[in-house]
Design an enzyme around this catalytic site. Sequence first.
Site, mmCIF file in Angstrom:
data_model
loop_
_atom_site.group_PDB
_atom_site.id
_atom_site.type_symbol
_atom_site.label_atom_id
_atom_site.label_comp_id
_atom_site.label_asym_id
_atom_site.label_seq_id
_atom_site.Cartn_x
_atom_site.Cartn_y
_atom_site.Cartn_z
ATOM 1 N N ASP A 12 -54.511 59.424 34.374
ATOM 2 C CA ASP A 12 -55.761 59.523 33.614
ATOM 3 C C ASP A 12 -55.585 58.698 32.337
ATOM 4 O O ASP A 12 -54.869 59.099 31.421
ATOM 5 C CB ASP A 12 -56.036 61.003 33.297
ATOM 6 C CG ASP A 12 -57.295 61.208 32.451
ATOM 7 O OD1 ASP A 12 -57.783 60.223 31.850
ATOM 8 O OD2 ASP A 12 -57.783 62.347 32.386
ATOM 9 N N HIS A 32 -58.638 60.177 29.005
ATOM 10 C CA HIS A 32 -58.454 61.302 28.073
ATOM 11 C C HIS A 32 -57.150 61.147 27.299
ATOM 12 O O HIS A 32 -56.277 60.384 27.684
ATOM 13 C CB HIS A 32 -58.474 62.617 28.866
ATOM 14 C CG HIS A 32 -59.795 62.861 29.529
ATOM 15 N ND1 HIS A 32 -60.054 62.559 30.848
ATOM 16 C CD2 HIS A 32 -60.954 63.354 29.029
ATOM 17 C CE1 HIS A 32 -61.307 62.854 31.141
ATOM 18 N NE2 HIS A 32 -61.880 63.335 30.058
ATOM 19 N N SER A 48 -66.405 65.072 27.867
ATOM 20 C CA SER A 48 -65.061 65.639 27.746
ATOM 21 C C SER A 48 -64.210 64.945 26.675
ATOM 22 O O SER A 48 -63.279 65.541 26.148
ATOM 23 C CB SER A 48 -64.339 65.572 29.091
ATOM 24 O OG SER A 48 -64.328 64.240 29.556
#
Length: 432
Positions: A394, A397, A153
């Site tokens: 998070d 990311h 990702s």
Amino acid sequence: MITTHTTPWPNRQIHLLFSIALSSLLVLGTVRIILDEMKSDSNPFLKLVYGGGNRHNKVIMRMPINISKDELIEEGCNLFEGKWVLDNISYPLYTEESCPTLVKQVTCQKNGRPDSLYKNWRWQPNSCNLPRFNALKLLEILRDKRMMFVGDSIQRGMFDSLVCMLQSVIPREKMSLKRIPPRKIFIAEEFNASIEYFWAPFIVESNSDNALNHTVKKRLVRLDSISNHSKQWEDVDILIFESYIWWMYKPQINATYGYPPNVQEYNVTTAYRLALETWADWINTSINESRQKVYFMSMSPTHLWSWEWMHGSDGNCFNESSPIHDNLYRGTGSNIEIMEILRNVLGNLKTDVTLLNITQLSEYRKDGHTSVYGESRGKLLTKEQRLDPKNFADCIHWCLPGVPDIWNEILYAHVLKDYHLKRIKKHNPPPF
Ligand SMILES: *[C@@H]1O[C@H](CO)[C@@H](O)[C@H](O)[C@H]1NC(C)=O
Ligand SMILES: *[C@@H]1O[C@H](CO)[C@@H](O)[C@H](O)[C@H]1NC(C)=O
Ligand SMILES: *[C@@H]1O[C@H](CO)[C@@H](O)[C@H](O)[C@H]1NC(C)=O
Ligand SMILES: *[C@@H]1O[C@H](CO)[C@@H](O)[C@H](O)[C@H]1NC(C)=O
Ligand SMILES: *[C@@H]1O[C@H](CO)[C@@H](O)[C@H](O)[C@H]1NC(C)=O
Ligand SMILES: *[C@@H]1O[C@H](CO)[C@@H](O)[C@H](O)[C@H]1NC(C)=O
Ligand SMILES: *[C@@H]1O[C@H](CO)[C@@H](O)[C@H](O)[C@H]1NC(C)=O
Ligand SMILES: *[C@@H]1O[C@H](CO)[C@@H](O)[C@H](O)[C@H]1NC(C)=O
Ligand SMILES: *[C@@H]1O[C@H](CO)[C@@H](O)[C@H](O)[C@H]1NC(C)=O
Ligand SMILES: *[C@@H]1O[C@H](CO)[C@@H](O)[C@H](O)[C@H]1NC(C)=O
């Protein structure tokens, strides 16, 4: 107090590294792609490319690809050593609004992030300048070609970023973004250029290869199997690989190697080396350097423990709104052994693979992550979850626009240079 980082595998860290990473991995399957709100008519370049502003005109003018001297990275310049400089004139390169293909996972402003300075930083190498990103030039270089990002990702974020960087110069009806798992495919029609993303979190095959529904905890990696993936990469002109975070769950990982394919626990570093060698073998035997080029992205750093940059604190990347300015800073999330394996394997290839060593420059960007302004398991965080950054931020990311745009500028600098060198070679072939 000096914090000791001697334990190579502090369990809590590895565990966290992974569980947070996962929260947004499922997104690929849940996003509908809608192309609207594209307003690019006013762009003067488009008139040039599409012939006097008539976008239905079939005649497309090709731009000559002129590369000036100051667009070429100077010999000996290390692009990866430098500093972040505030530049709110040139950055961001696009906005959340100007890029309708952006997924909710990364549109931090829209998701409520209160500060916005994180979008305004330019990377300034110490001994030279990065060329200014020119979307038309890149598209012209990619004419009739395929470029593919392969990885997890994080790599998908880099793909999404590049798609945004290119969109400003393409009218909406001349582009498309399709999701054909495990691929995402962006096509700039008038250039017959295809920019793609391929979900392969370990590069080699694993039981996590279903882009929509992958097992998360019981992972099993097939360290010597790559052909199911690689046959889809075979003829791609420019390949960009990345794989890191999925390995970092526990110090060991279940894997198979050889025949019969018995499942065994491997040390992660051993497993990573074996997997990379499987990949290297494919590169050695399948890449034709006269028409293909391969890049490898070094690991994207994480900012899970604020005590690393602020002694005595006990948070994470949440609330961070400016970069780290200590140029000796190095986080513990970026594993040095994995870096060494990368160096060894890439250094022993027959093919020339360029490492884009973005780890250190991104290490400074504790402010760049989606934090609580992203998604968890395909859904935006709830109000309650946002109030609990310890569990929900998070710090793996990145927001877009943001840090991955700079990775793409660096990639662009290399693509320009490679194109230039190839052209010189073609016009002045070696005597034999
Ligand atoms: C850009 O930065 C300067 C100096 O920090 C500031 O005065 C100006 O308001 C900023 N402009 C925008 C558009 O944010
Ligand atoms: C379009 O690009 C593909 C490679 O992505 C190439 O195989 C094909 O020949 C190109 N089409 C034309 C009409 O040039
Ligand atoms: C996902 O995969 C698991 C295991 O293969 C299966 O049990 C489950 O039904 C799948 N879920 C969906 C939504 O396809
Ligand atoms: C590769 O693909 C073949 C055919 O689709 C399938 O039978 C095989 O199990 C796959 N191999 C792996 C390791 O997933
Ligand atoms: C490997 O698989 C076995 C059996 O499923 C499991 O008990 C063990 O915890 C796994 N090891 C790791 C490192 O995940
Ligand atoms: C695996 O890692 C452990 C702990 O770091 C180490 O003691 C052991 O020697 C390693 N085993 C192999 C096969 O590399
Ligand atoms: C790739 O080729 C180089 C040079 O021939 C060789 O030294 C290296 O061992 C090969 N690597 C793999 C993984 O086959
Ligand atoms: C590599 O590609 C070039 C150009 O398409 C071709 O002439 C050459 O034969 C290829 N080399 C190999 C080993 O396939
Ligand atoms: C976040 O930053 C603001 C302003 O600097 C501060 O007032 C607040 O206490 C911080 N919150 C946390 C959880 O650190
Ligand atoms: C990448 O850069 C870092 C520091 O900037 C360095 O420590 C590391 O060895 C480099 N990695 C490789 C594979 O060269």
